[in-house]
Design a protein around this motif. Sequence first.
Motif, PDB file in Angstrom:
ATOM      1  N   UNK A  26     -31.621  17.861  12.485  1.00  0.00           N
ATOM      2  CA  UNK A  26     -30.991  16.544  12.534  1.00  0.00           C
ATOM      3  C   UNK A  26     -31.788  15.638  11.612  1.00  0.00           C
ATOM      4  N   UNK A  27     -31.091  14.947  10.697  1.00  0.00           N
ATOM      5  CA  UNK A  27     -31.804  14.054   9.776  1.00  0.00           C
ATOM      6  C   UNK A  27     -32.079  12.705  10.427  1.00  0.00           C
ATOM      7  N   UNK A  28     -32.696  11.787   9.671  1.00  0.00           N
ATOM      8  CA  UNK A  28     -33.092  10.486  10.225  1.00  0.00           C
ATOM      9  C   UNK A  28     -31.905   9.618  10.598  1.00  0.00           C
ATOM     10  N   UNK A  29     -30.689   9.950  10.119  1.00  0.00           N
ATOM     11  CA  UNK A  29     -29.486   9.191  10.465  1.00  0.00           C
ATOM     12  C   UNK A  29     -28.738   9.805  11.644  1.00  0.00           C
ATOM     13  N   UNK A  30     -29.239  10.883  12.175  1.00  0.00           N
ATOM     14  CA  UNK A  30     -28.628  11.535  13.320  1.00  0.00           C
ATOM     15  C   UNK A  30     -27.563  12.565  12.952  1.00  0.00           C
ATOM     16  N   UNK A  31     -27.437  12.899  11.684  1.00  0.00           N
ATOM     17  CA  UNK A  31     -26.454  13.896  11.254  1.00  0.00           C
ATOM     18  C   UNK A  31     -27.033  15.289  11.440  1.00  0.00           C
ATOM     19  N   UNK A  32     -26.210  16.186  11.967  1.00  0.00           N
ATOM     20  CA  UNK A  32     -26.632  17.564  12.194  1.00  0.00           C
ATOM     21  C   UNK A  32     -26.318  18.380  10.947  1.00  0.00           C
ATOM     22  N   UNK A  33     -27.303  19.201  10.539  1.00  0.00           N
ATOM     23  CA  UNK A  33     -27.145  20.044   9.353  1.00  0.00           C
ATOM     24  C   UNK A  33     -27.490  21.484   9.712  1.00  0.00           C
TER      25      UNK A  33
END
Length: 153
Positions: A26-33
């Motif tokens: 999960x990146x710093x914006x809350x998006x899951x990758x």
Amino acid sequence: MKKLVSIMLAGVLFAGIADAQIYRWVDEHGNVHFGDCPPPECPAVEVPVRPGPSKEELERAQERLERLREEQRRAEEIRRQEAEAARLRKEEEQRIAAYRKSRCILARQNLHVLEVRRPVYYIDERGERVYLDDKTRTAEMERLRAEIVEFCD
């Protein structure tokens, strides 16, 4: 059928990808990758991946694919033959219709000539005129009427 072939082909082609490590983060914006190489600044969790198909399963899939392709080729050949047969039937029907029409027109014209009651003749093999007598004229008129019934709609 094409969809099934495409799915099977994709399964065979991408089977090797299943052996790679897959990570989730999960990146710093809350998006899951998801990916095979997570960025160092994000904590990543390894995602369990099912093993790819075995060699035997791949061979069976390839055999099924070949059978499906062969069935498709046979079906296309049958469709091509049926289309060719339909085209030939249509041409034959058109040829017969043209023949019937020409026979109808000729029979009507000749009957009209005979009904006018003028002297009618034909040229024989010696090049001489041979006039039709009443008996021959009547028989020819009956023959032409029968042709009109047979060839005219």
